[in-house]
Scaffold this motif. Structure first.
Motif, PDB file in Angstrom:
ATOM      1  N   ASP A 455       0.840  -1.210   0.000  1.00  0.00           N
ATOM      2  CA  ASP A 455       0.000   0.000   0.000  1.00  0.00           C
ATOM      3  C   ASP A 455       0.868   1.251   0.000  1.00  0.00           C
ATOM      4  O   ASP A 455       0.602   2.218  -0.733  1.00  0.00           O
ATOM      5  CB  ASP A 455      -0.902   0.026   1.232  1.00  0.00           C
ATOM      6  N   ASP A 456       1.902   1.236   0.843  1.00  0.00           N
ATOM      7  CA  ASP A 456       2.817   2.373   0.892  1.00  0.00           C
ATOM      8  C   ASP A 456       3.517   2.562  -0.445  1.00  0.00           C
ATOM      9  O   ASP A 456       3.632   3.684  -0.956  1.00  0.00           O
ATOM     10  CB  ASP A 456       3.870   2.151   1.990  1.00  0.00           C
ATOM     11  N   LEU A 457       3.997   1.462  -1.028  1.00  0.00           N
ATOM     12  CA  LEU A 457       4.743   1.552  -2.291  1.00  0.00           C
ATOM     13  C   LEU A 457       3.851   2.067  -3.411  1.00  0.00           C
ATOM     14  O   LEU A 457       4.281   2.895  -4.227  1.00  0.00           O
ATOM     15  CB  LEU A 457       5.330   0.186  -2.647  1.00  0.00           C
ATOM     16  N   LEU A 458       2.621   1.589  -3.478  1.00  0.00           N
ATOM     17  CA  LEU A 458       1.707   2.062  -4.513  1.00  0.00           C
ATOM     18  C   LEU A 458       1.419   3.551  -4.346  1.00  0.00           C
ATOM     19  O   LEU A 458       1.368   4.303  -5.331  1.00  0.00           O
ATOM     20  CB  LEU A 458       0.403   1.268  -4.467  1.00  0.00           C
ATOM     21  N   SER A 459       1.234   3.997  -3.114  1.00  0.00           N
ATOM     22  CA  SER A 459       0.938   5.414  -2.877  1.00  0.00           C
ATOM     23  C   SER A 459       2.139   6.293  -3.207  1.00  0.00           C
ATOM     24  O   SER A 459       1.983   7.488  -3.475  1.00  0.00           O
ATOM     25  CB  SER A 459       0.514   5.631  -1.425  1.00  0.00           C
ATOM     26  N   GLN A 460       3.342   5.699  -3.196  1.00  0.00           N
ATOM     27  CA  GLN A 460       4.556   6.435  -3.531  1.00  0.00           C
ATOM     28  C   GLN A 460       4.859   6.418  -5.031  1.00  0.00           C
ATOM     29  O   GLN A 460       5.870   6.961  -5.463  1.00  0.00           O
ATOM     30  CB  GLN A 460       5.742   5.838  -2.778  1.00  0.00           C
ATOM     31  N   GLY A 461       3.994   5.777  -5.824  1.00  0.00           N
ATOM     32  CA  GLY A 461       4.176   5.766  -7.277  1.00  0.00           C
ATOM     33  C   GLY A 461       4.898   4.559  -7.819  1.00  0.00           C
ATOM     34  O   GLY A 461       5.197   4.502  -9.014  1.00  0.00           O
ATOM     35  N   GLN A 462       5.165   3.561  -6.979  1.00  0.00           N
ATOM     36  CA  GLN A 462       5.861   2.375  -7.456  1.00  0.00           C
ATOM     37  C   GLN A 462       4.880   1.397  -8.097  1.00  0.00           C
ATOM     38  O   GLN A 462       3.686   1.398  -7.799  1.00  0.00           O
ATOM     39  CB  GLN A 462       6.623   1.701  -6.328  1.00  0.00           C
ATOM     40  N   GLY A 463       5.418   0.529  -8.950  1.00  0.00           N
ATOM     41  CA  GLY A 463       4.605  -0.481  -9.614  1.00  0.00           C
ATOM     42  C   GLY A 463       3.980   0.028 -10.891  1.00  0.00           C
ATOM     43  O   GLY A 463       3.560   1.186 -10.984  1.00  0.00           O
ATOM     44  N   ASN A 464       3.915  -0.860 -11.887  1.00  0.00           N
ATOM     45  CA  ASN A 464       3.258  -0.532 -13.154  1.00  0.00           C
ATOM     46  C   ASN A 464       1.872  -1.151 -13.269  1.00  0.00           C
ATOM     47  O   ASN A 464       0.975  -0.582 -13.892  1.00  0.00           O
ATOM     48  CB  ASN A 464       4.099  -1.031 -14.343  1.00  0.00           C
ATOM     49  N   VAL A 465       1.721  -2.356 -12.709  1.00  0.00           N
ATOM     50  CA  VAL A 465       0.478  -3.115 -12.807  1.00  0.00           C
ATOM     51  C   VAL A 465       0.027  -3.473 -11.403  1.00  0.00           C
ATOM     52  O   VAL A 465       0.827  -3.918 -10.577  1.00  0.00           O
ATOM     53  CB  VAL A 465       0.675  -4.405 -13.631  1.00  0.00           C
ATOM     54  N   PHE A 466      -1.259  -3.303 -11.129  1.00  0.00           N
ATOM     55  CA  PHE A 466      -1.848  -3.726  -9.860  1.00  0.00           C
ATOM     56  C   PHE A 466      -2.964  -4.699 -10.192  1.00  0.00           C
ATOM     57  O   PHE A 466      -3.997  -4.324 -10.744  1.00  0.00           O
ATOM     58  CB  PHE A 466      -2.389  -2.525  -9.093  1.00  0.00           C
ATOM     59  N   TYR A 467      -2.744  -5.979  -9.861  1.00  0.00           N
ATOM     60  CA  TYR A 467      -3.684  -7.062 -10.167  1.00  0.00           C
ATOM     61  C   TYR A 467      -4.398  -7.425  -8.875  1.00  0.00           C
ATOM     62  O   TYR A 467      -3.802  -7.898  -7.926  1.00  0.00           O
ATOM     63  CB  TYR A 467      -2.908  -8.266 -10.704  1.00  0.00           C
ATOM     64  N   VAL A 468      -5.719  -7.218  -8.844  1.00  0.00           N
ATOM     65  CA  VAL A 468      -6.527  -7.475  -7.650  1.00  0.00           C
ATOM     66  C   VAL A 468      -7.540  -8.565  -7.983  1.00  0.00           C
ATOM     67  O   VAL A 468      -8.289  -8.439  -8.950  1.00  0.00           O
ATOM     68  CB  VAL A 468      -7.262  -6.206  -7.192  1.00  0.00           C
TER      69      VAL A 468
END
Length: 836
Positions: A455-468
């Motif tokens: 969650d922290d990493l995504l909010s910081q702009g990391q990651g290209n794809v988020f698969y839920v």
């Protein structure tokens, strides 16, 4: 939604109705059911030889007999060939788990099924792809191709860890061994990412790392042990509402004294009698009230501690046990690693201080009296008048798991069970009650421990794809308002890129998406059965099959492995999760083959499954053998065996004896080793840590401590919001507030309030209740319309990255009233106690 009106008559299944075995897809108790299916237009008669249940309906049937079919047990489904069938789902009288009973959840299984002409018509039926400024239905080939191209391109350009996932880890409705094996094989063997979140956790981890580190698999008991014990310790659990039939069918009879004969048979020569119950919970829940009324207040001890102080209480109880010499000296000497005992004595029990000092400190921290702490210790461990040791079973759940410091919370309770020798005998055990059923079978996770806090990493702009897949972090994760902002802002960059390339083919769109991710964009894929709050942000949505639409296997809270048979088609062209991951892997493999990328080809090979049983058997082959077999180990079992075993199944871990599968009732009997290298359990130092600064800051700033939990509604209400019987009872979340605080705030039952703090805000209606003390508010969690998780801080236990969902602080403001709620809700407290 219009008010629910039940049918005044039901259609009975004829004698020749098809019959299937299944297990309720909701909570971990896993009650057994029978499914009857027959063509629309046909019906059975009232006499026993005229209907499939063999019941005489010319006479009134007994209550709680499993002999009747309620409106919520029944529906009419339409198969893919257009044929319509009645389906009735009724409890199995011969299942030892529920013995013909059903909970408020299991009683709505029929109503939960997809029907295109009913409330569940909102199920996802086709893949969706974002195009022309909205999510549009499309083919599997089209949706799979776009997702595969983006995942493949992201791995090539930015590496495996550019793919983030948040996926179910449970059995029952959304998972099972079949789908969990597909998840693990796809993300851990093929994608090979370490950026994983599991179900309700923002990292890849266990909710019970401490117990496992101590050598104690968490599901080490059987439900019958709650019937055979002297004292049931419910810690952070509201079992009447959340594990209903474990409580009603197995715990409550002990409290009422009806299991004494069973105790005499299982524990010959020991002094036995009606059981006792200790309930440790900051709320006076329905479990407390029902237990007191059914068993008598003299047999129930409610320790209504201050929220978050469980560690201090467990340590204080253990210190009294040790000081009074009620501990099991032989067990500790022979079954616990000696070098772990002294640190436990020094740091948890504080043996350098006097008992008076320790208990005075515990009183101050927990808000409980010394007498209450000493009474709990006595009920758990004081030697009986005949010289025999009492037996206790320790059952904990989300109030502990999602509490202040997960690792020490769990460890402090296991310490107490070890100190008192409550393992390996009928009527003993220490483990979690559970949420969903379980179906963990996956290749090894490649990441570190603690795992990344995604969650922290995504909010910081990391990651290209988020698969839920099969979870809803926009509603249920920590600081959910931050998650929604992340999905909205980062997802918009990808939507803009797709809008700018609306005329392009998938290859070009994929390149535009990847370019948008360079600028901070996030490509969102959601796989689910409904268009959840998270799915509404997605660029690709995959429609999954649900329970009853594909075979699924899982284990319940006593490790009972059963088969849920398929009895209907999925809606539209939806497919099981395992098949979706298989299709996606095969498409990525094809792209890699075209590029001559042999490494990716090899990683994404082996996904050509055609049946659910193929996946089940492949996953089962991954389990190791031996005495310390994994709790989920089922190697040697196939679908034919499970069909023959019926709704009682087999208790894992399974071993093969003389060519036949053999189960296990409970762990650690007859000297069976604990799950450590030495074979002895470990004790764990669990000093009281105090509140973390980020939480304490909210407590200092806002007047009400906020905790949360569920009632008879299930989790994120993903099904419940589409079952009128359930949805109209909780249209939005509610809070419970004490009469004293309600008076201070000028609140009446039913008033709409706004709750807020530094992390977010939400809305709820008011229930005035004795369940909470002044200064504390309870809120129903994870409601899709008004979620309590917008108010939780981002704090996680740094040792294991388990979220502290149960603790925050809030301000409160009255908004007014909603006339439609007043017209259909009573606002009565869930714990049944009238407010004077």
């Amino acid at each position: 939604m219009a008010a629910y009106r039940p049918a005044d008559r039901m259609v009975l299944p004829p004698v020749n109705a098809e019959k299937y075995q299944t297990v309720c897809h909701y909570c971990i108790v896993g009650c057994g059911y029978h499914v009857y299916k027959w063509p629309e237009g046909k019906a059975g008669g009232l006499l026993p030889d005229q209907n499939a249940l063999g019941v005489d309906y010319t006479k009134q049937v007994a209550p709680l007999s499993a002999d009747w079919i309620a409106p919520a047990h029944h529906t009419v489904v339409t198969e893919r060939d257009g044929q319509r069938y009645h389906i009735a789902i009724v409890p199995d009288k011969n299942c030892v788990v529920n013995k013909g009973h059903h909970s408020a959840r299991g009683g709505t299984l029929g109503a939960s099924l997809y029907r295109p002409d009913g409330p569940t018509h909102t199920r996802l039926t086709h893949p969706l792809v974002y195009r022309s400024t909205k999510q549009s239905p499309t083919t599997w080939d089209d949706a799979i191709d776009l997702a595969a191209r983006v995942i493949y391109g992201s791995i090539l350009r930015d590496g495996n860890d550019s793919i983030f996932m948040r996926v179910f880890d449970h059995g029952g409705g959304g998972g099972g061994f079949e789908n969990n094996w597909a998840v693990g094989k796809f993300f851990f063997n093929a994608v090979q990412t370490i950026n994983c979140g599991i179900h309700n956790r923002p990292a890849y981890n266990s909710e019970v790392h401490a117990s496992r580190d101590m050598g104690v698999p968490e599901l080490n008991f059987a439900y019958v042990d709650a019937e055979l014990t002297d004292t049931i310790v419910l810690w952070g659990a509201n079992s009447y509402e959340s594990q209903t039939n474990f409580y009603l069918v197995h715990m409550l009879p002990n409290l009422q004294g009806s299991t004494v004969k069973g105790k005499e048979a299982a524990r010959p020569g020991e002094q036995v009698g009606p059981g006792r119950m200790i309930i440790i919970d900051p709320r006076r829940t329905s479990t407390v009230v029902v237990s007191e009324q059914a068993g008598g207040k003299e047999r129930v001890l409610h320790l209504q501690l201050k929220p978050g102080t469980d560690i201090a209480l467990a340590n204080a109880i253990a210190r009294v046990v040790y000081e009074r010499e009620w501990h099991d000296k032989d067990f500790v000497a022979n079954r616990v690693e000696a070098e772990t005992v002294q640190p436990f004595l020094e740091q948890s029990l504080q043996i350098g201080k006097s008992l008076d000092e320790v208990l005075a400190e515990a009183e101050n921290i927990t808000g409980l009296s010394r007498a209450q702490i000493e009474q709990a210790a006595s009920w758990i461990a004081e030697t009986k008048s005949d010289g025999s040791r009492p037996r206790a079973i320790f059952l904990y759940e989300k109030g502990v798991i999602w509490g202040l410091k997960n690792y020490q919370n769990v460890g402090s309770i296991v310490n107490l069970a070890l100190l008192t020798g409550n393992f390996g005998k009928p009527g003993t055990g220490c483990g979690r009650l559970g949420g969903h059923q379980e179906g963990y079978v996956r290749p090894a996770y490649r990441g570190p421990r603690p795992a990344p806090y995604i969650d922290d990493l995504l909010s910081q702009g990391q990651g290209n794809v988020f698969y839920v897949a099969g979870c809803n972090p926009a509603i249920t994760t920590l600081n959910a308002q931050r998650m929604r902002e992340t999905l909205q802002t980062r997802g918009k960059l990808v939507r803009d890129a797709l809008d700018a390339n609306f005329a392009a083919d998938n290859a070009t769109k994929a390149q535009a998406i990847l370019e948008a991710t360079r600028q901070g964009g996030l490509f969102i894929i959601v796989q689910d059965i409904y268009l959840t709050a998270t799915a509404q942000y997605a660029h690709v949505v995959f429609p999954a099959a649900a329970w009853g639409e594909s075979p699924i296997t899982s284990i319940n809270g006593e490790r009972r492995l059963r088969l849920d048979e398929k009895f209907m088609d999925p809606p539209g062209i939806a497919e099981p999760d395992w098949k979706i991951f298989g299709m996606l892997a095969q498409r990525i493999k094809a792209l890699a083959q075209a590029d001559g990328n042999t490494d990716i080809v090899q990683r994404f090979s082996g996904f050509e499954w055609t049946t659910a049983e193929e996946v089940f058997l492949e996953g089962g082959a991954s389990f190791a053998d031996g005495v310390k077999a994994s709790t989920e180990r089922y190697k040697g079992v196939d679908y034919n065996f499970l069909k023959a075993a019926g709704n009682n199944g087999i208790q894992t871990p399974v071993t093969i004896v003389n060519g036949k599968p053999q189960g296990r009732v409970r762990y650690f009997e007859n000297g069976e080793p604990f799950y450590t290298e030495s074979g002895k359990a470990k004790m764990l130092p669990t000093p009281w840590p105090g509140f973390p600064a980020i939480v304490q800051e909210q407590i200092n700033k806002y007047p009400y401590f906020l905790t949360n939990g569920r009632n008879n509604n299930w989790q994120t209400l993903y099904n419940d919001m589409n079952i009128p019987f359930l949805a109209e009872r909780t249209p939005i979340a509610y809070i419970e507030i004490s009469p004293e605080d309600a008076k201070k705030e000028g609140l009446q039952a039913g008033d709409l309030v706004r709750l807020f703090n530094d992390y977010g805000e939400t809305t709820a209606y008011t229930v005035i209740s004795t369940s909470v003390k002044p200064g504390m508010i309870f809120m129903l969690f994870a409601h899709p319309n008004t979620t309590a998780n917008s108010l939780t801080t981002p704090y996680v236990d740094p040792e294991v990255i388990i979220p502290y969902y149960k603790g925050s602080a809030v301000g409160l403001q009255r908004i007014g009233r909603l006339a439609d709620l007043d017209a259909r809700l009573t606002y009565q407290p869930n714990n049944f106690e009238k407010v004077v």
